[in-house]
Design an enzyme around this catalytic site. Structure first.
Site, mmCIF file in Angstrom:
data_model
loop_
_atom_site.group_PDB
_atom_site.id
_atom_site.type_symbol
_atom_site.label_atom_id
_atom_site.label_comp_id
_atom_site.label_asym_id
_atom_site.label_seq_id
_atom_site.Cartn_x
_atom_site.Cartn_y
_atom_site.Cartn_z
ATOM 1 C CE LYS A 215 45.122 42.342 50.205
ATOM 2 N NZ LYS A 215 44.366 41.082 50.218
ATOM 3 C CE LYS A 268 45.723 42.399 46.217
ATOM 4 N NZ LYS A 268 44.974 41.322 46.829
HETATM 5 C C1 PBG Z 1 41.570 39.067 49.856
HETATM 6 C C2 PBG Z 1 42.146 39.511 48.565
HETATM 7 C C3 PBG Z 1 41.829 40.706 47.930
HETATM 8 C C4 PBG Z 1 42.494 40.707 46.721
HETATM 9 C C5 PBG Z 1 43.217 39.509 46.636
HETATM 10 N N1 PBG Z 1 42.993 38.781 47.797
HETATM 11 C C6 PBG Z 1 40.903 41.796 48.327
HETATM 12 C C7 PBG Z 1 41.006 42.395 49.645
HETATM 13 O O1 PBG Z 1 42.006 42.312 50.338
HETATM 14 O O2 PBG Z 1 40.002 42.994 50.034
HETATM 15 C C8 PBG Z 1 42.392 41.803 45.710
HETATM 16 C C9 PBG Z 1 42.766 41.475 44.328
HETATM 17 C C10 PBG Z 1 42.335 42.457 43.316
HETATM 18 O O3 PBG Z 1 41.769 43.535 43.625
HETATM 19 O O4 PBG Z 1 42.542 42.178 42.137
HETATM 20 N N2 PBG Z 1 42.345 38.503 50.797
#
Ligand code: PBG
Length: 342
Positions: A215, A268
């Site tokens: 991520k 992601k």
């Molecule tokens: C938080 C989380 C995020 C997303 C999914 N879980 C945001 C972040 O890490 O700040 C983002 C999903 C999206 O942008 O569609 N743990």
């Protein structure tokens, strides 16, 4: 393409030009939709899709999200109805994200383990109404944290090992409420192993871990943070989420998650990271998920609303590209609408 009409002879400079006999004509495999369907490599089906949903407290609520047109925050009752519809159209799974008022947020994200918390209640309602639906819950502190971070913040540092304890307790609480899969999105080191151990110790060896293995610290999460009001209140997430410049490191994260017991690994965001998806797919024997994130959704919606893109075509092309790159499944806010068209 017949040889009879030398139409190009009338084009200046083309007179008398010899076209060699072509052995290979790749266009033969594109000559009709039926032929194209025979040679198509990647397919998109509703059962490849996971629908992320935002939940708020109350009943009868459907609150728009400005930066995510056609996406809403639903109260549990409405969310169950929406999930029913998506499931009927063939979408097998939803991923839940709770939006909480500031009054329920604190430094340790204590609300995340409340057995009667919004998320836990929603999971129970969903599983009661739709036992077959795969319910995926997010494991991270940010929706519950007064600091808006995925881990515990102290003196400007995110504490890794202390956060693991909260994450493990959160995962167990989600499993107790009926979650089929827990999805750690926090990027703390060692969290998959810690969550696996806690689940097993509490009798949840059947609950799967869908790990957000690679991520990235991405600007494309902006609209999601609007939806949950979960922006970091200080600093950024770069000490735990990955540097967008790195791909090797994604493979290393995937291998660690495999060793720690992940069932599915995720990359992601998706679109700016198709190379990472392809690399991860080549390196792991686990199923690979990709998250078509909020910013990717917002870009397409915005361009379509301006009349600059054909939304349906652009969405299909985007999702099939993520499949072609190697994703077995895609989390996408388009899931329900796309399933309808497939
Ligand atoms: C938080 C989380 C995020 C997303 C999914 N879980 C945001 C972040 O890490 O700040 C983002 C999903 C999206 O942008 O569609 N743990």
């Amino acid at each position: 393409m017949t040889n009879e009409e030398p139409v190009v002879d009338s084009v200046a400079g083309a007179e008398g030009l010899e076209v060699p006999d072509l052995i290979s004509r790749p266009r033969r495999n594109r000559k009709s939709e039926a032929v194209r369907s025979l040679v198509r490599e990647a397919h998109l089906r509703p059962d490849n899709l996971i629908w992320p949903l935002f939940v708020i407290d109350g009943s009868g609520q459907k609150v728009p999200i400005d930066s995510m047109p056609d996406c809403f925050r639903y109260s549990p009752d409405v969310l169950v109805a929406e999930a029913k519809e998506a499931f009927a159209r063939g979408v097998p799974a939803v991923a839940l994200f709770p939006a909480l008022p500031d009054s329920l947020k604190d430094k340790l994200g204590s609300e995340s383990t409340n057995p009667d918390g919004l998320l836990q209640r929603t999971v129970r309602e969903l599983k009661d109404a739709l036992p077959e639906l795969v319910v995926i819950t997010d494991v991270a502190l940010d929706p519950y944290s007064s600091d808006g971070h995925d881990g515990i913040l102290q003196d400007g540092q995110i504490l890794n090992d202390e956060t693991l304890e909260v994450l493990a307790a959160m995962a167990v609480s989600q499993a107790e409420s009926g979650a089929d899969m827990v999805a750690p999105s926090d990027m703390m080191d060692g969290r998959v192993g810690c969550i696996r151990a806690a689940l097993d110790a509490n009798g949840f060896s059947n609950v799967s871990i869908l790990s957000y293995s690679a991520k990235y610290a991405s600007a494309f999460y902006g609209p999601f943070r609007d939806a949950l009001d979960s922006q970091p209140r200080s600093g950024d997430k770069k000490t735990y989420q990955m540097d967008p410049a790195n791909c090797e490191e994604a493979v290393r994260e995937v291998f660690l998650d495999e060793e720690e017991g992940a069932d599915i690994v995720m990359v992601k965001p998706a679109l700016a990271y198709l190379d990472v998806i392809a690399r991860v797919k080549a390196e792991t024997m686990l199923p690979v998920a990709a998250y078509n994130v909020s910013g990717e959704y917002a870009m397409l919606k915005a361009a379509a609303r301006m009349g600059w893109l054909d939304e349906d075509a652009a969405v299909m092309e985007t999702l099939v590209a993520i499949r072609r790159a190697g994703a077995d499944m895609i989390l996408t806010y388009f899931a329900r609408d796309v399933a309808d068209r497939l």
